[in-house]
Structure formats: structure tokens, C-alpha cells
Design a protein around this motif. Sequence first.
Motif, mmCIF file in Angstrom:
data_model
loop_
_atom_site.group_PDB
_atom_site.id
_atom_site.type_symbol
_atom_site.label_atom_id
_atom_site.label_comp_id
_atom_site.label_asym_id
_atom_site.label_seq_id
_atom_site.Cartn_x
_atom_site.Cartn_y
_atom_site.Cartn_z
ATOM 1 N N SER A 109 -26.884 -42.497 29.401
ATOM 2 C CA SER A 109 -27.941 -43.198 28.839
ATOM 3 C C SER A 109 -28.699 -42.072 27.841
ATOM 4 O O SER A 109 -29.273 -42.468 26.773
ATOM 5 C CB SER A 109 -29.116 -43.261 29.989
ATOM 6 O OG SER A 109 -29.457 -42.383 30.808
ATOM 7 N N LEU A 112 -26.736 -42.485 24.671
ATOM 8 C CA LEU A 112 -26.841 -43.784 24.068
ATOM 9 C C LEU A 112 -28.188 -43.915 23.644
ATOM 10 O O LEU A 112 -28.337 -44.269 22.278
ATOM 11 C CB LEU A 112 -26.598 -44.963 25.105
ATOM 12 C CG LEU A 112 -26.241 -46.083 24.801
ATOM 13 C CD1 LEU A 112 -25.334 -46.240 23.746
ATOM 14 C CD2 LEU A 112 -26.164 -47.304 25.844
ATOM 15 N N GLU A 113 -29.222 -43.594 24.190
ATOM 16 C CA GLU A 113 -30.572 -43.927 23.688
ATOM 17 C C GLU A 113 -30.933 -42.727 22.757
ATOM 18 O O GLU A 113 -31.606 -43.247 21.392
ATOM 19 C CB GLU A 113 -31.790 -43.959 24.727
ATOM 20 C CG GLU A 113 -31.412 -44.947 25.820
ATOM 21 C CD GLU A 113 -31.268 -46.437 25.266
ATOM 22 O OE1 GLU A 113 -31.941 -46.545 24.102
ATOM 23 O OE2 GLU A 113 -30.710 -47.145 25.676
ATOM 24 N N SER A 115 -29.031 -40.895 20.634
ATOM 25 C CA SER A 115 -28.322 -41.314 19.546
ATOM 26 C C SER A 115 -28.609 -42.487 18.694
ATOM 27 O O SER A 115 -28.918 -42.490 17.534
ATOM 28 C CB SER A 115 -26.830 -41.578 19.882
ATOM 29 O OG SER A 115 -26.153 -40.558 20.492
ATOM 30 N N ARG A 116 -29.119 -43.610 19.282
ATOM 31 C CA ARG A 116 -29.696 -44.798 18.568
ATOM 32 C C ARG A 116 -30.957 -44.374 17.845
ATOM 33 O O ARG A 116 -30.903 -44.699 16.647
ATOM 34 C CB ARG A 116 -30.130 -45.995 19.803
ATOM 35 C CG ARG A 116 -30.354 -47.310 18.749
ATOM 36 C CD ARG A 116 -30.664 -48.232 20.272
ATOM 37 N NE ARG A 116 -29.651 -48.693 20.715
ATOM 38 C CZ ARG A 116 -29.261 -48.392 22.082
ATOM 39 N NH1 ARG A 116 -30.530 -48.085 22.828
ATOM 40 N NH2 ARG A 116 -28.451 -48.977 22.581
ATOM 41 N N ALA A 117 -31.785 -43.705 18.510
ATOM 42 C CA ALA A 117 -33.015 -43.389 17.781
ATOM 43 C C ALA A 117 -32.680 -42.569 16.615
ATOM 44 O O ALA A 117 -33.297 -42.668 15.406
ATOM 45 C CB ALA A 117 -33.950 -42.691 18.782
ATOM 46 N N LEU A 119 -29.948 -41.980 15.019
ATOM 47 C CA LEU A 119 -29.177 -42.543 13.838
ATOM 48 C C LEU A 119 -30.097 -43.568 12.997
ATOM 49 O O LEU A 119 -30.087 -43.701 11.781
ATOM 50 C CB LEU A 119 -27.982 -43.255 14.400
ATOM 51 C CG LEU A 119 -26.843 -42.273 14.959
ATOM 52 C CD1 LEU A 119 -25.800 -43.156 15.724
ATOM 53 C CD2 LEU A 119 -26.312 -41.624 13.816
ATOM 54 N N GLU A 120 -30.894 -44.449 13.714
ATOM 55 C CA GLU A 120 -31.655 -45.294 12.856
ATOM 56 C C GLU A 120 -32.710 -44.702 11.821
ATOM 57 O O GLU A 120 -32.851 -44.862 10.831
ATOM 58 C CB GLU A 120 -32.491 -46.031 13.996
ATOM 59 C CG GLU A 120 -33.594 -47.103 13.380
ATOM 60 C CD GLU A 120 -32.756 -48.167 12.104
ATOM 61 O OE1 GLU A 120 -33.311 -48.453 11.204
ATOM 62 O OE2 GLU A 120 -31.788 -48.384 12.755
ATOM 63 N N ARG A 123 -30.844 -43.299 9.001
ATOM 64 C CA ARG A 123 -30.449 -44.701 7.772
ATOM 65 C C ARG A 123 -31.722 -44.863 7.199
ATOM 66 O O ARG A 123 -31.681 -45.205 6.010
ATOM 67 C CB ARG A 123 -29.983 -45.930 8.719
ATOM 68 C CG ARG A 123 -28.681 -45.876 9.402
ATOM 69 C CD ARG A 123 -28.403 -47.191 9.929
ATOM 70 N NE ARG A 123 -26.893 -46.995 10.588
ATOM 71 C CZ ARG A 123 -26.965 -46.876 11.920
ATOM 72 N NH1 ARG A 123 -27.951 -46.674 12.604
ATOM 73 N NH2 ARG A 123 -25.838 -46.643 12.400
ATOM 74 N N VAL A 308 -20.175 -39.058 15.217
ATOM 75 C CA VAL A 308 -20.227 -40.335 14.675
ATOM 76 C C VAL A 308 -19.371 -40.639 13.444
ATOM 77 O O VAL A 308 -19.164 -39.444 12.902
ATOM 78 C CB VAL A 308 -21.506 -40.770 14.641
ATOM 79 C CG1 VAL A 308 -22.417 -40.631 16.005
ATOM 80 C CG2 VAL A 308 -22.325 -39.873 13.412
ATOM 81 N N GLY A 312 -22.104 -44.430 11.369
ATOM 82 C CA GLY A 312 -22.991 -44.272 12.494
ATOM 83 C C GLY A 312 -22.491 -44.705 13.666
ATOM 84 O O GLY A 312 -23.290 -44.932 14.836
ATOM 85 N N GLU A 313 -21.244 -45.007 13.990
ATOM 86 C CA GLU A 313 -20.675 -45.347 15.144
ATOM 87 C C GLU A 313 -20.170 -44.232 15.907
ATOM 88 O O GLU A 313 -19.643 -43.223 15.084
ATOM 89 C CB GLU A 313 -19.476 -46.418 14.850
ATOM 90 C CG GLU A 313 -20.084 -47.662 14.303
ATOM 91 C CD GLU A 313 -18.658 -48.571 13.695
ATOM 92 O OE1 GLU A 313 -18.677 -49.540 14.741
ATOM 93 O OE2 GLU A 313 -18.078 -48.320 12.755
#
Length: 424
Positions: A109, A112-113, A115-117, A119-120, A123, A308, A312-313
Amino acid sequence: MSVVCADSCGWLLDSCSHTDEGLQRCLSYSDGLEKPKYFRCCFKREYFNTLKPHVQIQQNTDILTSGAKHSNAEQTKIDLQTRKKRKRKQRDLNTGELDAHIYHEKIRSVVLEGSRALLEAGRQCGYLTEVLTAPPSQSMPSHECRLAALCDMAKQLPLTDESVEAPVQTLNRDGLDPSLDLFSYITENPSDCAYEVTLMKEKYILPPRSRFLLSDITRMHPLVNSGDKFDLIVLDPPWENKSVKRSNRYSSLPSTQLKQLPVPALAAPECLVVTWVTNRAKHLRFIREELYPYWAVEVLAEWLWVKVTRAGEFVFPLDSPHKKPYEVLVLGRYRSVRSSAAEELPEQRLLISVPSILHSHKPSLSAVLKPYISPKPKCLELFARSLQCDWTSWGNEAIKFQHSSYFTRERAEEPSGTSEMPNI
């Protein structure tokens, strides 16, 4: 700057940009030139063209897409056999695999969490959004690295007197000094300018204020005898694993031999020690329970390098049973004593970047570790394959990725006055 953005979870890094720092003004006296030739260097972007995830072959998918070859009954039979085989493998996980699974569930977790923040945020500031007009070439040209073999040959030379402090040899102006002994002395570029030099008939780009020693673990005494004590030591050991044995890309080192590294002799008080480790549970356990205690290094934190694509994957599915899209860094302090000179080390952080397609080409940790070491630190990388400004690098391939074939170049303006001429 290598840090694209940062938050409480970690950092999004641009490794290629960091490599270019310090190479904005390079010079060369090669090819018999009386005056230096000035140019600007950039690490080839093609080495960071990871566009899509490395998709694992799925047996079920292959079977289900071959409907023309099997009847429905045959497909069902094969599918059931495959499922049973997978279930049997899951039940028969060995201790190491079970440990790895438990570790993954613990940090999943966070990856996952976090990385999401990040990477956003990347961008939003324009990173990971570029569109390539052409796919990367299938095979990038690279030179044949003979450094490790040369280090083996150098072991036949007589040892220098280990009781005498080994001097640091500096490059001369043209970088063509045939008397340079790269295997018994630390070689230094003390200039504020990068140099293209000819070493062993090959051309290399040496960053400003960088030093290196080419040797294996049996010939480290020039580094120890130099008298330097380092505030930061980063290690990227050649861990033993099946992939390395199959590919024969480099010689691995048994874990127990890592204890021979003279880390206590090289470490300043409160030195930050950081070790890259593969996802094998036994290697992580070895560092925490044997290696660091043997060196009198207190384990303080584990960070994760998350790899990644340029979109961003994750480079591998996060829950892949084979390869994970992250690697671990174990951080500790030598005879750790809390100091007001360095911030408290956070227990868990993410470093996210597009990985190089070159094997064992790790991102630099300079920027992210800066708050946790002294203001003007001495930094050392062990098992290095590249050089950094203001760092000392050791390894039997320490200048591998400094070979001129890894760089593009363009002309740069000559300095306007003689006062700007670099001195060596």
C-alpha cells in the motif's frame, strides 16, 4: 536538478538530468590539439526509453488465444491442469518466497499510494507527459567493457607498500599520461570542468572533482591508506542470483565476502551507510542481522526505489510473483549517535524514476540524502559503475558508464578570459 518533485512519501527523480549536471562544459586536449576543445555532454536519452511495462508471459492467455488448435474440451483440460500447477506452486513456496510475500504485503500500500501521488504531481509539472515521435532503437550500440578483466590482470602486479599512505594522482592537462596507474592509486579530476581523457586506449568523460580507484575487493588498500573518512557510503553489491548466473553479465560476490569490505576504516563518525539490495529476503535479512552489525552500523530505515515507464506505469505488475517493480535500500549509521548536524532519518521513503536499460545503472542518491549528512560531505560509492561530481568511486568497473560512447555532445562556447581556463 534530479528531483522533479517531492512530498512526504518521497521523491520523483530524473536520473538522466542528474548525469548531465557538471557536464555542461567539457574539454579535451585529445587528437593532438594544442588548445582545448570545448563541448557540452548529455547522457543518451535512448538509455531511458522505457515506454511500456515488461509484461510477463501468461500461460493461460497463450492457451486461450490458440482456439484454432484445441477444442473447447482440450482447452478446459489444459486450463485446469495449469490452475492445479499454479496452486501447487503456491502451496510449495519455500521460506524465502514466503518471506518475500510477507514483505510485499507489508509495503504494497505504501508503494501504491505513494507512487500515485508523486506521479500525479510529476505530470502536473510537465514530467512524464512527453510524446515520443519514434520508438527507441532495439539495440543501442555500446563498447565492450574490459575493465573487470584488466583489474584481474592488475592483480598479478606486485603490491605496493601498504604501510605508506597512497597518494592521489591527478590527471595532467591532456589526460594522456601513459604513466597513470589506475589500479594502485586513486585517480582524480580536481578541476571544476569535466574532461574527456584517454585511459587504456579508450575515451572517458570524467566529471568535475571526481575520483576513482579501479580494483576488486582484494586491492582496496589505496583507498584505505588515503586517510579519507567518508560521511556517506553507498554500496551496490553484485548479489548472487540465478539471473546473473544465466546472463553472465558480471561476477557475483557471495554475501559472506561483503564483510571483508573495510567500511569501518572508511567511515567517519555517524557516517550514513546505504546498501542497494535485491528483493531476495535472505539478502535483506543478511544486511540487517549480520552485515551492518558486523560493521557496527545501526539499521535505521528501509527505502524503496520504484521503477516506472515514461508513461508513469510500474515496469512490472505490482503483484507479479516473479519480478517486482521496486528494489530496497537499507540505511544505517556507523556507531550512530543522534546529531544536530543532520535531520532525523525517515523510516520509509519512495524514490521513483524511469530506470536505465543498462544493467545495474542505479539513480544517484546525492540530492535525496543531502539533508541527512553534513553540509560539505565526503561521499564514497562502492561497486560503482559511474562517477559523480564530488564523489569517490571504487569498483572493478568504476568508470564503465563514463565511456564516451554513452554520451552525445555539442559544441560549447570557449571561456571569454584566461581566468576561466581550468587548471589541473
